[in-house]
Structures are given as C-alpha cells and as structure tokens.
Write a protein that holds these residues in place. Sequence first.
Motif, short mmCIF file in Angstrom:
data_model
loop_
_atom_site.label_atom_id
_atom_site.label_comp_id
_atom_site.label_asym_id
_atom_site.label_seq_id
_atom_site.Cartn_x
_atom_site.Cartn_y
_atom_site.Cartn_z
N LEU A 1 8.28 -10.25 7.89
CA LEU A 1 7.40 -9.21 8.42
C LEU A 1 7.57 -9.14 9.93
CD1 LEU A 1 4.07 -10.16 6.58
CD2 LEU A 1 5.69 -8.38 5.91
N ILE B 1 4.79 -7.31 12.22
CA ILE B 1 3.64 -6.42 12.39
C ILE B 1 2.80 -6.96 13.54
CG2 ILE B 1 1.61 -5.39 11.31
CD1 ILE B 1 2.97 -6.13 8.57
N THR C 1 4.64 -3.08 1.91
CA THR C 1 3.77 -1.92 2.12
C THR C 1 2.32 -2.28 1.84
OG1 THR C 1 5.54 -0.36 1.61
CG2 THR C 1 3.28 0.44 1.38
N THR D 1 0.93 -4.51 4.62
CA THR D 1 0.68 -3.70 5.82
C THR D 1 -0.61 -2.90 5.66
OG1 THR D 1 3.06 -3.56 6.25
CG2 THR D 1 1.64 -1.94 7.35
#
Length: 117
Positions: free
Chosen positions: A24, A26, A105, A108
Amino acid sequence: MTVVAKADDWDIHALPEQYTTLKLDILLDENESDAIRRGVIPDDMGEKWFCYFDNNTLYQHRSWSGHCIDVIEFVAEGNQLRAVSAKVNRDASQYGNTDDAEDVTRITEMLGWLYQQ
C-alpha cells in the motif's frame, strides 16, 4: 471525551495463518491519522467493523464474527500516517474474497470510512 478502541473492547480472533500481504501507499493527513488512531467500536450489530490501532498497526475485524480481515501497517511521518502494507485474511471459511486489487480498493475505502466516524 474521545473513546479510543483497544483490542479487549471486542471479542476478536487473530489473523489466521492463511493470509496474503499487499503493498500500500496511502498517506493520511493529520486529522485522518488521528481518526485512524482512535479506531471504531460498533454501537450495534448493524455496524460491520471493529477496528483498533496499536503500535502503528490497524486491525480490522468483522463485528459479528470477530474474525480479523486486515492488519494494516503504517509508518509515522510527523503527525501523519502512511499505510505501507496490509496482511489480508485468505481463510475461505472466514473471508471469501481472493482478489488483491479488490482488497486494496476496499481497504482504501474503509480508511475513508474510518476517518469519517
């Protein structure tokens, strides 16, 4: 008073031995990071997730079963957090998805949901 979720606030189970690790990247701003650190304790069984943060790691459990679905690793960048990887449950008896992209997805989106709580 702000409530911060802790592991012993819910009847939970550890991530099973069958899992995959996803990369990831983010970055959360300071307000989002503060919300992630608080976690979520469901008010009722209609809320599907129990989440708590410990040692730069977010644990996400299904509220009904207590099964651990995700263990998300973060690194601190000042007052912000960056999600760098996630261990995702692959025990078919606990979690049916096997698509890595769908899990990225979902994670997130769940982080977005968490910092709106």
